[in-house]
Structures are given as structure tokens and as C-alpha cells.
Design an enzyme around this catalytic site. Structure first.
Site, PDB file in Angstrom:
ATOM      1  N   GLY A   3       0.811  -1.206   0.000  1.00 26.86           N
ATOM      2  CA  GLY A   3       0.000   0.000   0.000  1.00 26.86           C
ATOM      3  C   GLY A   3       0.846   1.258   0.000  1.00 26.86           C
ATOM      4  O   GLY A   3       0.521   2.240   0.664  1.00 26.86           O
TER       5      GLY A   3
ATOM      6  N   SER B  59       0.305   5.896  -1.822  1.00 25.09           N
ATOM      7  CA  SER B  59      -0.242   7.174  -1.369  1.00 25.09           C
ATOM      8  C   SER B  59      -0.367   7.164   0.150  1.00 25.09           C
ATOM      9  O   SER B  59      -0.191   6.136   0.798  1.00 25.09           O
ATOM     10  CB  SER B  59      -1.614   7.445  -2.003  1.00 25.09           C
ATOM     11  OG  SER B  59      -2.543   6.431  -1.635  1.00 25.09           O
TER      12      SER B  59
ATOM     13  N   ASP C 148      -3.084  -6.749  -6.626  1.00 27.03           N
ATOM     14  CA  ASP C 148      -4.337  -6.766  -5.877  1.00 27.03           C
ATOM     15  C   ASP C 148      -4.132  -7.724  -4.713  1.00 27.03           C
ATOM     16  O   ASP C 148      -4.098  -8.942  -4.891  1.00 27.03           O
ATOM     17  CB  ASP C 148      -5.482  -7.229  -6.774  1.00 27.03           C
ATOM     18  CG  ASP C 148      -6.837  -7.210  -6.074  1.00 27.03           C
ATOM     19  OD1 ASP C 148      -6.864  -7.096  -4.817  1.00 27.03           O
ATOM     20  OD2 ASP C 148      -7.866  -7.321  -6.762  1.00 27.03           O
ATOM     21  N   LEU C 149      -3.969  -7.198  -3.515  1.00 24.20           N
ATOM     22  CA  LEU C 149      -3.622  -8.019  -2.369  1.00 24.20           C
ATOM     23  C   LEU C 149      -4.727  -8.987  -1.966  1.00 24.20           C
ATOM     24  O   LEU C 149      -4.490  -9.905  -1.180  1.00 24.20           O
ATOM     25  CB  LEU C 149      -3.241  -7.130  -1.189  1.00 24.20           C
ATOM     26  CG  LEU C 149      -2.011  -6.238  -1.410  1.00 24.20           C
ATOM     27  CD1 LEU C 149      -1.742  -5.391  -0.176  1.00 24.20           C
ATOM     28  CD2 LEU C 149      -0.785  -7.063  -1.764  1.00 24.20           C
TER      29      LEU C 149
ATOM     30  N   TYR D 174     -13.744  -3.604   9.887  1.00 25.44           N
ATOM     31  CA  TYR D 174     -12.403  -3.021   9.934  1.00 25.44           C
ATOM     32  C   TYR D 174     -11.772  -3.219  11.310  1.00 25.44           C
ATOM     33  O   TYR D 174     -10.619  -3.662  11.426  1.00 25.44           O
ATOM     34  CB  TYR D 174     -12.483  -1.536   9.587  1.00 25.44           C
ATOM     35  CG  TYR D 174     -11.187  -0.780   9.718  1.00 25.44           C
ATOM     36  CD1 TYR D 174     -10.208  -0.855   8.729  1.00 25.44           C
ATOM     37  CD2 TYR D 174     -10.943   0.026  10.830  1.00 25.44           C
ATOM     38  CE1 TYR D 174      -9.015  -0.146   8.838  1.00 25.44           C
ATOM     39  CE2 TYR D 174      -9.759   0.739  10.949  1.00 25.44           C
ATOM     40  CZ  TYR D 174      -8.799   0.650   9.952  1.00 25.44           C
ATOM     41  OH  TYR D 174      -7.621   1.355  10.075  1.00 25.44           O
TER      42      TYR D 174
ATOM     43  N   THR E 283     -12.458  -5.365  13.611  1.00 32.51           N
ATOM     44  CA  THR E 283     -12.183  -6.783  13.853  1.00 32.51           C
ATOM     45  C   THR E 283     -10.850  -7.180  13.227  1.00 32.51           C
ATOM     46  O   THR E 283     -10.028  -7.865  13.850  1.00 32.51           O
ATOM     47  CB  THR E 283     -13.306  -7.654  13.281  1.00 32.51           C
ATOM     48  OG1 THR E 283     -14.531  -7.347  13.956  1.00 32.51           O
ATOM     49  CG2 THR E 283     -12.997  -9.136  13.431  1.00 32.51           C
ATOM     50  N   ALA E 284     -10.630  -6.750  11.987  1.00 31.61           N
ATOM     51  CA  ALA E 284      -9.373  -7.062  11.313  1.00 31.61           C
ATOM     52  C   ALA E 284      -8.184  -6.436  12.033  1.00 31.61           C
ATOM     53  O   ALA E 284      -7.137  -7.065  12.202  1.00 31.61           O
ATOM     54  CB  ALA E 284      -9.429  -6.583   9.866  1.00 31.61           C
ATOM     55  N   LYS E 285      -8.344  -5.184  12.473  1.00 33.23           N
ATOM     56  CA  LYS E 285      -7.231  -4.496  13.130  1.00 33.23           C
ATOM     57  C   LYS E 285      -6.887  -5.143  14.465  1.00 33.23           C
ATOM     58  O   LYS E 285      -5.718  -5.162  14.859  1.00 33.23           O
ATOM     59  CB  LYS E 285      -7.564  -3.010  13.299  1.00 33.23           C
ATOM     60  CG  LYS E 285      -7.587  -2.245  11.973  1.00 33.23           C
ATOM     61  CD  LYS E 285      -6.251  -2.333  11.255  1.00 33.23           C
ATOM     62  CE  LYS E 285      -6.239  -1.622   9.922  1.00 33.23           C
ATOM     63  NZ  LYS E 285      -4.934  -1.683   9.240  1.00 33.23           N
TER      64      LYS E 285
ATOM     65  N   ILE F 291      -4.824   9.689  11.903  1.00 36.45           N
ATOM     66  CA  ILE F 291      -3.825  10.255  11.008  1.00 36.45           C
ATOM     67  C   ILE F 291      -4.567  10.965   9.881  1.00 36.45           C
ATOM     68  O   ILE F 291      -5.306  10.335   9.120  1.00 36.45           O
ATOM     69  CB  ILE F 291      -2.895   9.170  10.437  1.00 36.45           C
ATOM     70  CG1 ILE F 291      -2.277   8.348  11.581  1.00 36.45           C
ATOM     71  CG2 ILE F 291      -1.827   9.805   9.564  1.00 36.45           C
ATOM     72  CD1 ILE F 291      -1.434   9.127  12.549  1.00 36.45           C
TER      73      ILE F 291
END
Length: 256
Positions: A20, A23, A71-72, A163, A165-167, A196
Site C-alpha cells: 500500500g 499514497s 491486488d492483495l 475493519y 475486527t481485522a485491526k 492520522i
């Protein structure tokens, strides 16, 4: 970007892969590692900003920055890209798992397809990028992996359950990989950024009121920007943190 506060001599010539990196936070990390004299490659699905970044950095560092489109969400494509990066750089010593998708979503509207997509972008790919990178680190005698999580899962934020949950999962992944790979001199740590403020965030989610509310919560009364994550990431990638693994660093201005 702001001037890098600390120079890590050991990062010169080191082979670094950043996901990523086209940018936002990722671009700041690409630029900072290149400024340290590292050999840098990055993966990103967004071609134009990535190529623009490569052009902007052309000639400003000892080595050309390498961009590979990937594409991850596609594990096979990701593994090919990681191996291609290692081939172009000669090896891999540092992996920065930065890529993510902080989309807001209503609890009642989340579908199975949406959930799987969010986990694929935010969590699943981190494991498989690491899995592809580690064999190259083994051949160099060790390495460092820096995973980007977020304080979002600690704030009871109701508007992004997939989001957060993933973090949270990234912390578990970080500690598990640290336990597995430590015997091979591969360190694994995580960074948890707070709010940020990037151009993307301002365009999609952040309001002046929301930013002001977070600054009021922070001990440091200023906006946090991508460059605030540069120093901590360089530290975790470098020999300055040689005895540090399975740990998390919170960079949130003191919001927690």
C-alpha cells in the site's frame, strides 16, 4: 515530507518491501526508507499515484524505487509480486504491512461478501505477504516485519465493525508470527496509529469537527499526519530495536 529526525545507518542498502505504498501513509514510508538509502519496493493496486510517486522520487535516493502492481485480495498474485520484489531488490530484509481499507459500514447493512472483502484487504493479505517474504529473510539470516494496525478497535467505534475486527486480528497475528519466527532472527512488531489526517481521510470521512474532537482527546494538541509514523516504523525496522519483538507501539498523540 518532513525531515527524518533520525538516521539509521544499518538501513542503508537494506531491501525493504512496503504494501500500500502508493499514497498516504504508505507513500511517506516509501519516501522515508528511500531517504535512508534502503533499496525499496512497494505494492499497490492504484497505478497512477504509484507511478507518480516513483517519478517524484527518481534520482533523489541511491537506488531507484520499484513499484509492482498487485491486488492483495488475490493471494496468488500477491505471492508472485512479493517474489518479484525480492528478485528486483536482490533479497528482502524488511516487510512493512501497511495496506488496508478503513471503509465505514453500518452493522445492519454488512453482507457476507462485504465482510469477506474487508478481511481479505485488512487481515488475510498480511499473513500471505509475510508468508511469501519470510523465505527471503531466512536466506539473509533474519529480518523485521512491521504490521500496521489501528487504535480503532480500542475505541468502541460502532461504524466500522469489519475493519476494527481485522485491526484487532493483526495484533494476534503479530504476536503469533513473532513467536514462530523469532528463532530465525525475524522480529515482528505492530504500530497502532490514531487519527492520522491524510488527504483521503479528509475527502471521505473526516470533518473539522471530528478532527477537533480527537485533538481535544489527545495529550498532544495538534493534527497527526503520515510523517508522524515514519520515525516509529524506521525504529522497528532497524537494529535500534534489535531485541524488540511481539510488541505494539501506539502513535496516537496520547488519545488512549
Amino acid at each position: 515530507m518532513t525531515e527524518i529526525p533520525v538516521r539509521h545507518a544499518d538501513l542503508a542498502d537494506r531491501a525493504v518491501l512496503i504494501t500500500g505504498g502508493g499514497s498516504g501513509i504508505g507513500a511517506a514510508l516509501v519516501e522515508s526508507f528511500a531517504a535512508q538509502g534502503a533499496r525499496v519496493a512497494f505494492l499497490d493496486i492504484a497505478e497512477k499515484p504509484s507511478l507518480d510517486l516513483v517519478e517524484r522520487l527518481s534520482g533523489s535516493s541511491p537506488y531507484p524505487v520499484v513499484y509492482l502492481k498487485a491486488d492483495l485480495r488475490n493471494t496468488a498474485e500477491t505471492q508472485v509480486a512479493v517474489n518479484a520484489a525480492a528478485e528486483k531488490l536482490g533479497t528482502l530484509s524488511v516487510l512493512v504491512n501497511n495496506a488496508g481499507w478503513d471503509d465505514r459500514h453500518e452493522f445492519d447493512a454488512v453482507t457476507e461478501e462485504y465482510w469477506d472483502r474487508a478481511q481479505a484487504i485488512n487481515l488475510k493479505q498480511m499473513f500471505f505477504v509475510a508468508q511469501a517474504a519470510v523465505p527471503h529473510m531466512r536466506r539473509t539470516g533474519g529480518g523485521a516485519i512491521v504490521n500496521f494496525s489501528s487504535i480503532a478497535y480500542l475505541l468502541n467505534m460502532g461504524e466500522m465493525p469489519a475493519y476494527t475486527t481485522a485491526k484487532a486480528g493483526i495484533i494476534g497475528l503479530t504476536k503469533s508470527l513473532a513467536g514462530k519466527l523469532g528463532v530465525e532472527n525475524i522480529r515482528v512488531n505492530a504500530i497502532l496509529p490514531g487519527m492520522i489526517v491524510t488527504e483521503r481521510q479528509k475527502e471521505l470521512w473526516l470533518t473539522e469537527e471530528g478532527i477537533a474532537a480527537m485533538i481535544a482527546r489527545q495529550c498532544l494538541k495538534r493534527v497527526l499526519v503520515a510523517e508522524d509514523l515514519v520515525g516509529p516504523c524506521l525504529f522497528l525496522a532497524s537494529d535500534a530495536s534489535a531485541a524488540m519483538t511481539a510488541q505494539t507501539i501506539v502513535i496516537d498523540g496520547g488519545a488512549l
